[in-house]
Design a protein around this motif. Sequence first.
Motif, PDB file in Angstrom:
ATOM      1  N   THR A 140       0.862  -1.175   0.000  1.00 43.22           N
ATOM      2  CA  THR A 140       0.000   0.000   0.000  1.00 43.22           C
ATOM      3  C   THR A 140       0.901   1.227   0.000  1.00 43.22           C
ATOM      4  O   THR A 140       1.702   1.401   0.912  1.00 43.22           O
ATOM      5  N   HIS A 171      -5.573   6.562   3.085  1.00 42.81           N
ATOM      6  CA  HIS A 171      -6.518   5.520   2.674  1.00 42.81           C
ATOM      7  C   HIS A 171      -7.757   5.413   3.542  1.00 42.81           C
ATOM      8  O   HIS A 171      -8.552   4.491   3.386  1.00 42.81           O
ATOM      9  N   SER A 172      -7.948   6.363   4.454  1.00 39.30           N
ATOM     10  CA  SER A 172      -9.118   6.321   5.332  1.00 39.30           C
ATOM     11  C   SER A 172     -10.109   7.440   5.024  1.00 39.30           C
ATOM     12  O   SER A 172     -10.873   7.834   5.870  1.00 39.30           O
ATOM     13  N   LYS A 173     -10.027   7.960   3.821  1.00 38.34           N
ATOM     14  CA  LYS A 173     -10.902   9.089   3.463  1.00 38.34           C
ATOM     15  C   LYS A 173     -12.168   8.619   2.810  1.00 38.34           C
ATOM     16  O   LYS A 173     -12.274   7.628   2.203  1.00 38.34           O
ATOM     17  N   ASN A 190       4.111   4.284   9.205  1.00 40.81           N
ATOM     18  CA  ASN A 190       3.318   3.635   8.156  1.00 40.81           C
ATOM     19  C   ASN A 190       1.841   3.541   8.527  1.00 40.81           C
ATOM     20  O   ASN A 190       0.972   3.674   7.666  1.00 40.81           O
ATOM     21  N   ARG A 191       1.547   3.370   9.798  1.00 47.88           N
ATOM     22  CA  ARG A 191       0.148   3.393  10.244  1.00 47.88           C
ATOM     23  C   ARG A 191      -0.467   4.767   9.957  1.00 47.88           C
ATOM     24  O   ARG A 191      -1.580   4.876   9.449  1.00 47.88           O
ATOM     25  N   GLN A 192       0.293   5.829  10.244  1.00 46.37           N
ATOM     26  CA  GLN A 192      -0.206   7.186   9.984  1.00 46.37           C
ATOM     27  C   GLN A 192      -0.384   7.446   8.490  1.00 46.37           C
ATOM     28  O   GLN A 192      -1.335   8.120   8.077  1.00 46.37           O
ATOM     29  N   GLU A 207       4.746   2.918  13.220  1.00 48.77           N
ATOM     30  CA  GLU A 207       3.810   3.997  13.540  1.00 48.77           C
ATOM     31  C   GLU A 207       3.699   4.968  12.368  1.00 48.77           C
ATOM     32  O   GLU A 207       2.607   5.435  12.026  1.00 48.77           O
ATOM     33  N   VAL A 257      -1.132   5.201   6.166  1.00 45.72           N
ATOM     34  CA  VAL A 257      -2.339   4.489   5.746  1.00 45.72           C
ATOM     35  C   VAL A 257      -3.581   5.246   6.203  1.00 45.72           C
ATOM     36  O   VAL A 257      -4.529   5.442   5.432  1.00 45.72           O
ATOM     37  N   THR A 258      -3.577   5.697   7.448  1.00 46.63           N
ATOM     38  CA  THR A 258      -4.725   6.438   7.973  1.00 46.63           C
ATOM     39  C   THR A 258      -4.974   7.701   7.158  1.00 46.63           C
ATOM     40  O   THR A 258      -6.103   7.994   6.772  1.00 46.63           O
ATOM     41  N   PHE A 259      -3.936   8.449   6.865  1.00 49.81           N
ATOM     42  CA  PHE A 259      -4.098   9.718   6.150  1.00 49.81           C
ATOM     43  C   PHE A 259      -4.510   9.511   4.699  1.00 49.81           C
ATOM     44  O   PHE A 259      -5.408  10.194   4.201  1.00 49.81           O
TER      45      PHE A 259
END
Length: 188
Positions: A119, A186-188, A178-180, A176, A182-184
């Motif tokens: 991703t 791919h979470s839209k 990479n978690r941020q 952490e 993905v959140t920024f």
Amino acid sequence: MDNIIQLKITLRGTKPAIWRRVLVEKTITFEGLHEIIQIVMGWANSHLHEFTVQGIRIGQPLDEFDADFGEELIDEATVTLESVLTDSNQKVDYTYDFGDSWDHTLMVEKWLASDSAITYPICTGGKLNCPPEDCGGIPGFYEMLHIVNDERHPEHQEMLEWLGEVHDDKAFDQQEVNRQLVTFFHSK
């Protein structure tokens, strides 16, 4: 087809170097690249910024600010990486916070084929913790580290209180980051 760009982002003036390596899609805009840099470096995205590529200024147009410089600033939301970056070993300058002047060099290391198991964007490496915001640029950062690491320094306690916690200059949490990402992205 090589549609992924491997970039090494290095904060200039730090020794040892504070850096991150990221894989980004070539179709991302410089606006998106700015967001990636903010996340992977650990900045708070609370200051102005600008990219310079081969003498071309790219950033967020602010009419009242840009008039002072007399040079055109191209809107970062309209420029993709692939429209400017064409091969390996190209450099991009990125300045964050014109007061503290956090200057970064972005080096295009290589172009890669995309991998459906990954991703993007993704951070694949890095070293050391980014300086805290508003600490006075590179000189202020090293002075801050000196004060924090010297318990007998007269400003030691005051600096710890300003930081809100001990600044671990060695800390870098790739998971952490990479978690941020993905959140920024791919979470839209």
